[in-house]
Write an enzyme that holds these catalytic residues in place. Sequence first.
Site, PDB file in Angstrom:
ATOM      1  N   HIS A  66       0.823  -1.216   0.000  1.00 19.51           N
ATOM      2  CA  HIS A  66       0.000   0.000   0.000  1.00 19.51           C
ATOM      3  C   HIS A  66       0.854   1.261   0.000  1.00 19.51           C
ATOM      4  O   HIS A  66       0.390   2.328  -0.366  1.00 19.51           O
ATOM      5  CB  HIS A  66      -0.988   0.011   1.185  1.00 19.51           C
ATOM      6  CG  HIS A  66      -0.355   0.400   2.480  1.00 19.51           C
ATOM      7  ND1 HIS A  66       0.518  -0.421   3.167  1.00 19.51           N
ATOM      8  CD2 HIS A  66      -0.443   1.536   3.225  1.00 19.51           C
ATOM      9  CE1 HIS A  66       0.921   0.192   4.263  1.00 19.51           C
ATOM     10  NE2 HIS A  66       0.350   1.382   4.322  1.00 19.51           N
ATOM     11  N   LYS A  95       4.316  -1.395  12.109  1.00 21.90           N
ATOM     12  CA  LYS A  95       5.344  -0.558  12.733  1.00 21.90           C
ATOM     13  C   LYS A  95       5.555   0.729  11.928  1.00 21.90           C
ATOM     14  O   LYS A  95       5.571   1.821  12.476  1.00 21.90           O
ATOM     15  CB  LYS A  95       6.641  -1.379  12.757  1.00 21.90           C
ATOM     16  CG  LYS A  95       7.739  -0.854  13.612  1.00 21.90           C
ATOM     17  CD  LYS A  95       8.948  -1.791  13.567  1.00 21.90           C
ATOM     18  CE  LYS A  95       8.637  -3.184  14.063  1.00 21.90           C
ATOM     19  NZ  LYS A  95       9.846  -4.032  14.178  1.00 21.90           N
ATOM     20  N   ASP A 100       4.797   6.660  11.348  1.00 23.92           N
ATOM     21  CA  ASP A 100       4.725   7.526  10.161  1.00 23.92           C
ATOM     22  C   ASP A 100       5.967   7.441   9.276  1.00 23.92           C
ATOM     23  O   ASP A 100       6.493   8.461   8.816  1.00 23.92           O
ATOM     24  CB  ASP A 100       4.459   8.990  10.566  1.00 23.92           C
ATOM     25  CG  ASP A 100       3.092   9.136  11.226  1.00 23.92           C
ATOM     26  OD1 ASP A 100       2.142   8.482  10.770  1.00 23.92           O
ATOM     27  OD2 ASP A 100       2.990   9.876  12.226  1.00 23.92           O
ATOM     28  N   LYS A 107      10.218  -8.343   5.001  1.00 26.49           N
ATOM     29  CA  LYS A 107      11.272  -8.960   5.814  1.00 26.49           C
ATOM     30  C   LYS A 107      11.972 -10.015   4.977  1.00 26.49           C
ATOM     31  O   LYS A 107      11.369 -10.606   4.075  1.00 26.49           O
ATOM     32  CB  LYS A 107      10.671  -9.622   7.062  1.00 26.49           C
ATOM     33  CG  LYS A 107      11.643  -9.767   8.206  1.00 26.49           C
ATOM     34  CD  LYS A 107      11.778  -8.471   8.989  1.00 26.49           C
ATOM     35  CE  LYS A 107      12.758  -8.572  10.120  1.00 26.49           C
ATOM     36  NZ  LYS A 107      12.649  -7.400  11.003  1.00 26.49           N
ATOM     37  N   SER A 364      16.391   4.215   9.763  1.00 28.10           N
ATOM     38  CA  SER A 364      16.611   3.687   8.407  1.00 28.10           C
ATOM     39  C   SER A 364      15.934   4.598   7.380  1.00 28.10           C
ATOM     40  O   SER A 364      16.460   4.833   6.289  1.00 28.10           O
ATOM     41  CB  SER A 364      16.031   2.276   8.277  1.00 28.10           C
ATOM     42  OG  SER A 364      16.991   1.317   8.656  1.00 28.10           O
TER      43      SER A 364
HETATM   44  P1  NAD Z   1      21.627  -9.577  17.337  1.00 28.78           P
HETATM   45  O1  NAD Z   1      21.950 -10.733  16.495  1.00 28.78           O
HETATM   46  O2  NAD Z   1      22.505  -8.366  17.254  1.00 28.78           O
HETATM   47  O3  NAD Z   1      21.546  -9.959  18.904  1.00 28.78           O
HETATM   48  C1  NAD Z   1      20.731 -10.958  19.429  1.00 28.78           C
HETATM   49  C2  NAD Z   1      21.341 -11.418  20.741  1.00 28.78           C
HETATM   50  O4  NAD Z   1      20.430 -12.316  21.382  1.00 28.78           O
HETATM   51  C3  NAD Z   1      22.662 -12.159  20.566  1.00 28.78           C
HETATM   52  O5  NAD Z   1      23.624 -11.614  21.448  1.00 28.78           O
HETATM   53  C4  NAD Z   1      22.305 -13.607  20.928  1.00 28.78           C
HETATM   54  O6  NAD Z   1      23.375 -14.345  21.494  1.00 28.78           O
HETATM   55  C5  NAD Z   1      21.180 -13.401  21.934  1.00 28.78           C
HETATM   56  N1  NAD Z   1      20.327 -14.593  22.090  1.00 28.78           N
HETATM   57  C6  NAD Z   1      19.916 -15.465  21.157  1.00 28.78           C
HETATM   58  N2  NAD Z   1      19.144 -16.415  21.700  1.00 28.78           N
HETATM   59  C7  NAD Z   1      19.068 -16.145  23.021  1.00 28.78           C
HETATM   60  C8  NAD Z   1      18.428 -16.760  24.128  1.00 28.78           C
HETATM   61  N3  NAD Z   1      17.696 -17.855  23.973  1.00 28.78           N
HETATM   62  N4  NAD Z   1      18.577 -16.203  25.356  1.00 28.78           N
HETATM   63  C9  NAD Z   1      19.313 -15.082  25.517  1.00 28.78           C
HETATM   64  N5  NAD Z   1      19.940 -14.450  24.506  1.00 28.78           N
HETATM   65  C10 NAD Z   1      19.833 -14.966  23.275  1.00 28.78           C
HETATM   66  O7  NAD Z   1      20.123  -9.212  16.964  1.00 28.78           O
HETATM   67  P2  NAD Z   1      19.387  -7.818  17.090  1.00 28.78           P
HETATM   68  O8  NAD Z   1      19.545  -7.075  15.812  1.00 28.78           O
HETATM   69  O9  NAD Z   1      19.761  -7.172  18.378  1.00 28.78           O
HETATM   70  O10 NAD Z   1      17.857  -8.300  17.133  1.00 28.78           O
HETATM   71  C11 NAD Z   1      17.264  -8.797  18.323  1.00 28.78           C
HETATM   72  C12 NAD Z   1      15.743  -8.722  18.193  1.00 28.78           C
HETATM   73  O11 NAD Z   1      15.367  -7.354  17.942  1.00 28.78           O
HETATM   74  C13 NAD Z   1      15.135  -9.518  17.042  1.00 28.78           C
HETATM   75  O12 NAD Z   1      13.857  -9.969  17.430  1.00 28.78           O
HETATM   76  C14 NAD Z   1      14.983  -8.489  15.938  1.00 28.78           C
HETATM   77  O13 NAD Z   1      13.983  -8.844  14.996  1.00 28.78           O
HETATM   78  C15 NAD Z   1      14.586  -7.279  16.757  1.00 28.78           C
HETATM   79  N6  NAD Z   1      14.820  -5.993  16.100  1.00 28.78           N
HETATM   80  C16 NAD Z   1      16.056  -5.641  15.658  1.00 28.78           C
HETATM   81  C17 NAD Z   1      16.237  -4.387  15.058  1.00 28.78           C
HETATM   82  C18 NAD Z   1      17.596  -3.901  14.611  1.00 28.78           C
HETATM   83  O14 NAD Z   1      17.706  -2.721  14.223  1.00 28.78           O
HETATM   84  N7  NAD Z   1      18.647  -4.712  14.659  1.00 28.78           N
HETATM   85  C19 NAD Z   1      15.154  -3.517  14.906  1.00 28.78           C
HETATM   86  C20 NAD Z   1      13.904  -3.907  15.394  1.00 28.78           C
HETATM   87  C21 NAD Z   1      13.758  -5.138  15.992  1.00 28.78           C
END
Ligand code: NAD
Length: 473
Positions: A66, A95, A100, A107, A364
């Site tokens: 959209h 999100k 906005d 994804k 971003s």
């Molecule tokens: P990342 O890979 O940088 O870090 C994830 C961390 O979680 C790692 O240190 C890993 O060892 C740890 N981990 C994995 N399994 C685990 C468990 N069972 N118990 C404890 N720790 C555990 O990833 P990220 O970019 O920080 O993303 C983390 C979450 O945030 C995801 O759900 C992602 O979709 C969400 N997210 C990320 C962003 C971004 O900008 N990177 C933006 C929005 C949402």
Amino acid sequence: MSTPNNAFFESVMRNFDKAAPHTGLDKGLLHQIKVCNAVYQINFPVKMDDGAINVIESYRVQHSHHRLPTKGGIRYDNNVDQHEVMALASLMTYKCALVDVPFGGAKGGIKINPKAMSEGELERVTRRYTAELVRKNFIGPGIDVPAPDYGTSGREMAWIMDTYQTLKHGEIDAVACVTGKPVTQNGINGRVDATGRGVFYGLRRCFEYEEDMKKIGLTKGIKGKTMVVQGLGNVGSYTALISSVEGGVKVIGIAEYEGSIYDPNGIDIEKLLEFRRSTGSIVGFPGTTTLETRTSALELECDILVPAALENQITAENAPRIKAKVIAEAANGPVTADAEEILISKGILVIPDMYINAGGVTVSYFEWLKNLSHHRFGRMEKRFDQNQNERFAQLLEEMTGKKINELERNFLTQGADEVDLVRSGLEDTMISSYDQIRKEWISNSNGISMRTAAFVVALKKIGSDYATLGIFP
Ligand code: NAD
């Protein structure tokens, strides 16, 4: 067969269905908003360092067209499957609408364990995946713009940009085909910490409402509150660091893959990150107690729990033992729909993922704008503002006969750098979006959850886009 990823997808669908009746939107339109518009699965070969050929399973899902381009991160993880990527792409649409950011949601996911691969192997996987997206027109500054997610970072984004530019030689806006790039590779200052910083700004706003805090037995203001964080990756580490250093929050517990640790006096996050970099683990960090299991820290008594690792971490099984007062879903989908019902019945406030982790996509968006405008924010006006402010300071001194001290003078006269503008845009976005959600949450006479309120706000905005655009043809 029910898998954890199916459960995640079903949770997102269930949450959508809870909000739908509060939107006043047409049933058919709601159906169109709910479904994924395009799902692309690619299986491609990659030569490993030992000469073996591995077939790699990967996905790109564009949930909503959209608004274009579509936008969303790319995840590298062994548990990636179509349902997980569809759930994550759906969340991206809501999100973007909430904060906005004028994009549809998308994804990507590649089913690999990046920790078990060499840098060369990861580069070949990333470049081939990008080439496959180019081949099907699933990437481009006006089409679909990936970003980092779990298991990826600026390094992978630079490979994506370079591959795209090579294949689309001469396309003037090519560098805007992906965000989250390193600053030296057309990225933007302030993107790397944006999601964690956004979590902090969102939490701080939430704690400013005294009447809301009173209801859950807390006082106003985030300073001095206790926090537990799960996942010390990009999102978790910056949330913990910024909340403690800038917000005066006491981080008392951390849960990571290798175990969980606790210190009621507060953990120095900067030192902990340094310790983990040198030892490879958080366990054994001086002054902390190692808890029984990897998930034990989730059940600590605290004011704020920040699950920042992966989905399905708080389920109907452990929800009854959660003692936090506020849960900020920094990860996508960490609380299942079943668990949320239990948490709400215990009076716990859950701040939903689609709002609280929207800082990443917000910045971003700023990066994409910077790339399209082909110049750095602040470049044109910083010096002009500084000179003008200096003149004001001098006038003030002349008129009052008093001298402004150096510290105050620097504060008054400074012009904004790119990072200052990015942070101010992010802060404003997180505050105004929280207020929009809260208004819906407080005013809805049916006593809906904050997640349902967030969905309602997002769906109404998307519905109004469709109302303006109509359905093509
Ligand atoms: P990342 O890979 O940088 O870090 C994830 C961390 O979680 C790692 O240190 C890993 O060892 C740890 N981990 C994995 N399994 C685990 C468990 N069972 N118990 C404890 N720790 C555990 O990833 P990220 O970019 O920080 O993303 C983390 C979450 O945030 C995801 O759900 C992602 O979709 C969400 N997210 C990320 C962003 C971004 O900008 N990177 C933006 C929005 C949402």
